[in-house]
Design a protein around this motif. Structure first.
Motif, PDB file in Angstrom:
ATOM      1  N   ARG A   1     -18.250 -13.077  -7.383  1.00 23.25           N
ATOM      2  CA  ARG A   1     -16.992 -13.170  -8.137  1.00 23.25           C
ATOM      3  C   ARG A   1     -16.611 -11.851  -8.804  1.00 23.25           C
ATOM      4  N   ILE A   2     -17.234 -10.770  -8.413  1.00 22.91           N
ATOM      5  CA  ILE A   2     -16.837  -9.450  -8.897  1.00 22.91           C
ATOM      6  C   ILE A   2     -15.581  -9.020  -8.151  1.00 22.91           C
ATOM      7  N   GLY A   3     -14.591  -8.487  -8.876  1.00 22.04           N
ATOM      8  CA  GLY A   3     -13.347  -8.043  -8.261  1.00 22.04           C
ATOM      9  C   GLY A   3     -13.529  -6.719  -7.531  1.00 22.04           C
ATOM     10  N   ILE A   4     -12.801  -6.532  -6.427  1.00 25.69           N
ATOM     11  CA  ILE A   4     -12.868  -5.304  -5.637  1.00 25.69           C
ATOM     12  C   ILE A   4     -11.467  -4.712  -5.531  1.00 25.69           C
ATOM     13  N   SER A   5     -11.314  -3.461  -5.947  1.00 24.35           N
ATOM     14  CA  SER A   5     -10.019  -2.775  -5.907  1.00 24.35           C
ATOM     15  C   SER A   5     -10.095  -1.577  -4.976  1.00 24.35           C
TER      16      SER A   5
ATOM     17  N   TYR B   1      -8.223  -2.293   7.504  1.00 24.73           N
ATOM     18  CA  TYR B   1      -9.213  -2.249   6.432  1.00 24.73           C
ATOM     19  C   TYR B   1      -8.910  -3.300   5.375  1.00 24.73           C
ATOM     20  N   LEU B   2      -7.637  -3.521   5.095  1.00 25.29           N
ATOM     21  CA  LEU B   2      -7.277  -4.549   4.116  1.00 25.29           C
ATOM     22  C   LEU B   2      -7.688  -5.934   4.607  1.00 25.29           C
ATOM     23  N   GLN B   3      -7.645  -6.129   5.913  1.00 27.47           N
ATOM     24  CA  GLN B   3      -8.012  -7.430   6.471  1.00 27.47           C
ATOM     25  C   GLN B   3      -9.529  -7.587   6.590  1.00 27.47           C
ATOM     26  N   ARG B   4     -10.239  -6.481   6.875  1.00 27.84           N
ATOM     27  CA  ARG B   4     -11.685  -6.561   7.120  1.00 27.84           C
ATOM     28  C   ARG B   4     -12.501  -6.594   5.842  1.00 27.84           C
ATOM     29  N   PHE B   5     -11.980  -5.995   4.773  1.00 25.88           N
ATOM     30  CA  PHE B   5     -12.742  -5.887   3.542  1.00 25.88           C
ATOM     31  C   PHE B   5     -12.246  -6.891   2.501  1.00 25.88           C
ATOM     32  N   PRO B   6     -13.155  -7.379   1.653  1.00 30.87           N
ATOM     33  CA  PRO B   6     -12.785  -8.413   0.666  1.00 30.87           C
ATOM     34  C   PRO B   6     -12.094  -7.799  -0.554  1.00 30.87           C
ATOM     35  N   ILE B   7     -10.853  -7.353  -0.399  1.00 30.93           N
ATOM     36  CA  ILE B   7     -10.106  -6.669  -1.454  1.00 30.93           C
ATOM     37  C   ILE B   7      -9.218  -7.672  -2.197  1.00 30.93           C
ATOM     38  N   ASP B   8      -9.166  -7.564  -3.534  1.00 31.88           N
ATOM     39  CA  ASP B   8      -8.243  -8.443  -4.271  1.00 31.88           C
ATOM     40  C   ASP B   8      -7.279  -7.679  -5.172  1.00 31.88           C
ATOM     41  N   ARG B   9      -7.349  -6.323  -5.129  1.00 35.20           N
ATOM     42  CA  ARG B   9      -6.445  -5.547  -5.978  1.00 35.20           C
ATOM     43  C   ARG B   9      -6.198  -4.185  -5.333  1.00 35.20           C
ATOM     44  N   LEU B  10      -4.912  -3.747  -5.332  1.00 35.97           N
ATOM     45  CA  LEU B  10      -4.541  -2.416  -4.862  1.00 35.97           C
ATOM     46  C   LEU B  10      -4.048  -1.597  -6.040  1.00 35.97           C
ATOM     47  N   LYS B  11      -4.502  -0.351  -6.132  1.00 41.61           N
ATOM     48  CA  LYS B  11      -4.026   0.558  -7.171  1.00 41.61           C
ATOM     49  C   LYS B  11      -3.123   1.607  -6.522  1.00 41.61           C
ATOM     50  N   VAL B  12      -1.844   1.555  -6.850  1.00 37.00           N
ATOM     51  CA  VAL B  12      -0.881   2.492  -6.278  1.00 37.00           C
ATOM     52  C   VAL B  12      -1.131   3.868  -6.877  1.00 37.00           C
ATOM     53  N   ASP B  13      -1.272   4.875  -6.041  1.00 36.95           N
ATOM     54  CA  ASP B  13      -1.591   6.208  -6.533  1.00 36.95           C
ATOM     55  C   ASP B  13      -0.470   6.744  -7.412  1.00 36.95           C
TER      56      ASP B  13
END
Length: 695
Positions: free
Chosen positions: A578-582, A595-607
């Protein structure tokens, strides 16, 4: 020194019982619970293990694979291995013995039997070692048949030198007497103390035989490199009365690289020393030294293997020899590092066309083992000046210039200047500070708020590490973090900031009764590669008391693709906790949808580069809008970082980003100031629902 035993068994209870019983009998025991961990421990241990107890049936990598790996390694080939297998699986024991296991015991283990078999294997090992040592002594005595022989009467202090020994140095039989000074008086002054120490160590019984490489002066006034070996003749425990051995001329082997045939560092430095001497004698004499390094050699080595990589090095060596002028010298220092001496130049300007020609020649594709390779190189250039006194100083500055060439993208030429030396000195100082940062309490944790775009409430912080030194003050992250990555110290650094941030966040949750307050911490590629990184993070969460869902780990796109399979495995294990991944700095890297589909990502940080141009460029606004839509479709949150103005804030809110971060709210601040931000927010909120900007 106690006998070291490695116990490898995924059954932790079984391995613990065996370990405790062995410790009672005086053994030093280490434990592993899977095969990969066992191989890592065998490779990394500073002192070798004396024996391994190995379970055959383990998940991930079983005992058969471990045994196969061990027997393929020269350093481990003779390690005694006793396997453990169930009594009903006798075929496993047979298969393991065919793989050169030494013995086996059945589970449940009868400890009396196990102890007896361990003692038997250790006794056999001692016998084999004694046999090898005696064979080595014999080999030393006869190896000199084709070399120069010497026989030293220690009682009379005279040495008989064979005709071949004298001939190596250019002398006839009658030109050298039997005094020890005929040998020791010709040894190079820099090597004399080392030779004496090697001889004394053997005569005192500290080493099984004498062996030393040193320089010795020949009849023509030149120093030759020789390998001297010998064995003392002892009677009982008394000091030896005689010693005999051989001398081998290894000049060519010592000063030439065996792979490429080029001069090595030793010979290159001798030639450079002569150039320095000429430069002091002759007005107008000039020379330059080039450090040459392949840009993509590690990738070739890792992907195509050592064989192809070695062929490439030989090819590069030939190209360098072909493009240089008569009288110039190219040498190989180590791995893919070459160095070139451009000698007897008329003017500084003569260097540039030669260097450009070298760079272009190295770019030509080469076909090796049916594969077309496209090498490129970086070159650092040093011009002679009167401040140089030793070859090592010139090589140092060539390496500094080369480092700058590679740091600026590679495939380029950089000329050394004094400012680089200043920066290199600072880098060395900084690396020293980093290596002692924990013990000197040099790390500092800073925090920057993450604000809800909807409510204006501080919902979390990003933890950022700073380095403090009494003389240098706060060191900018852009200066020390790349160095930490390069040296591997980022693992230590990352562990410290993660633990500090989790403890502080939990303290704020309790103080402000906000049990959903979150913390974001960067996770580097080096940390991902650590074999027990998930266990380390879980231990920090458990010790701090911070709920797992309140921790977000930020990973760059480059860190994910550096070792994609390993990264996907680690990130999925963390997400399962349950740790978040950004994804940090999204939009500046590969930005691949796969990569967005293959990896368990729940947050994007816009540069921040897009955010800070959002009101000046329609393109930036469209990119941010696309990222938001993409995230929404994939069920992810969006963080806009780098918000510095009210106009940027309004634009980001209009695009419905979830969280906002930037100087508009606060710069990164220490824990005390961050706590004050939380306190003020609860006491006073402005009408817009957003906290006032912190100046």
């Amino acid at each position: 020194m106690p006998v070291k035993v490695l116990v490898v068994d995924d059954d932790r209870t079984n391995s613990e019982i065996i370990a405790q019983l062995l410790k009672v009998h005086g053994y030093e025991v280490s434990r592993c619970h899977d095969g990969r961990q066992a191989l890592e421990k065998l490779a990394s241990s500073q002192t070798p293990f004396d024996l391994m107890l190995l379970d055959l049936r383990m998940p991930a990598m079983d005992g058969f694979e471990v045994l196969r790996n061990v027997r393929e390694q020269d350093a481990l080939r003779h390690l005694p291995v006793i396997i453990m297998t169930a009594s009903s699986e006798s075929s496993d024991a047979v298969a393991a013995l065919k793989l050169k296991a030494n013995d086996y015991v059945t589970k449940p283990v009868d400890f009396t039997v196990l102890l007896a078999r361990i003692e038997k294997e250790l006794a056999l090992k001692r016998v084999m070692q004694a046999l090898v040592e005696s064979e080595e002594r014999y080999a030393l005595a006869v190896r000199g048949a084709n070399d120069g022989i010497w026989d030293w009467s220690l009682e009379a202090n005279t040495i008989h030198f064979s005709t071949r020994w004298k001939f190596m140095l250019g002398y006839e039989d009658g030109e050298i007497g039997d005094s020890p000074d005929e040998w020791f008086g010709r040894v190079h002054p820099e090597d004399a103390e080392r030779l004496k120490a090697s001889l004394d160590a053997h005569l005192d019984g500290g080493t099984p035989h004498f062996e030393c490489e040193h320089r010795i002066l020949d009849k023509h006034g030149n120093y030759r490199w020789v390998l001297s070996r010998g064995v003392a003749v002892r009677t009982g425990a008394e000091r030896p009365n005689r010693m005999a051995g051989s001398q081998t001329d290894v000049t060519e082997r010592t000063v030439y690289d065996p792979l490429t045939g080029l001069p090595n560092r030793l010979l290159f430095c001798e030639q450079l020393l002569r150039s320095l001497a000429r430069a002091r004698r002759r007005s107008g004499y000039h020379f330059a030294v080039l450090g040459v390094n392949l840009d993509n050699f590690k990738m070739i080595n890792d992907s195509l293997g050592h064989g192809v990589a070695d062929q490439l090095l030989v090819s590069i060596a030939h190209r360098l020899q072909e493009v240089l002028r008569m009288g110039d010298t190219v040498a190989r220092l180590e791995s893919d590092e070459f160095v070139v001496l451009l000698d007897d130049l008329r003017r500084f300007a003569d260097v540039e066309p030669v260097v450009v020609h070298i760079l272009e020649s190295l770019r030509t594709p080469v076909v090796l083992s049916g594969k077309e390779l496209f090498p490129s190189a970086s070159i650092g250039v040093v011009h002679f000046n009167n401040s140089y006194e030793r070859p090592e100083e010139i090589l140092r500055d060539a390496q500094i210039a080369l480092h700058h060439a590679k740091a600026n993208g590679g495939a380029r030429i950089v000329n050394f200047d004094s400012a680089m030396q200043t920066r290199a000195s600072r880098r060395f100082t900084l690396e020293t500070i980093l290596r002692h940062a924990l013990e000197n309490d040099a790390y500092r944790a800073y925090y920057q708020p993450l604000v809800s775009a909807e409510s204006g409430r501080i919902v979390g912080f990003e933890a950022l590490i700073r380095l403090h030194h009494p003389e240098m003050g706060l060191v900018p992250p852009a200066e020390f973090i790349p160095l930490a990555e390069e040296t591997g110290l980022v693992v230590q650094l990352g562990g410290w900031i993660l633990e500090a941030a989790c403890r502080q966040t939990r303290a704020w949750q309790l103080e402000f009764d906000d049990h959903e307050l979150s913390i974001s911490v960067n996770l580097s590629a080096r940390q991902i590669s650590v074999h027990d990184i998930v266990d380390r993070i879980l231990n920090i969460l458990n010790s701090s008391g911070l709920p797992a869902h309140c921790l977000h780990l930020e990973v760059t796109e480059s860190a994910m693709i550096e070792n994609a399979d390993r990264a996907r495995l680690v990130l999925q294990q963390l997400r399962d906790l349950r740790i978040g991944i950004s994804i940090d700095d999204f939009g500046t890297g590969y930005s691949s949808l796969s990569y967005l589909q293959r990896f368990p990502i729940d947050r994007l940080k816009v540069d921040k580069s897009f955010v800070q141009r959002i009101n000046q460029e329609d393109e930036s606004a469209k990119i941010v809008q696309t990222i938001v839509l993409l995230a929404r479709n994939l069920g992810m949150e969006v963080v806009a970082e780098g918000v510095e103005t009210a106009d940027q804030l309004a634009a980001i809110r209009a695009l419905t980003c979830d969280l906002i971060q930037g100087y508009f709210f606060s710069r990164p601040v220490d824990a005390a100031e961050a706590g004050e931000l939380l306190r003020r927010e609860r006491e006073s909120r402005v009408a817009s629902g957003f906290p006032q900007r912190k100046e």
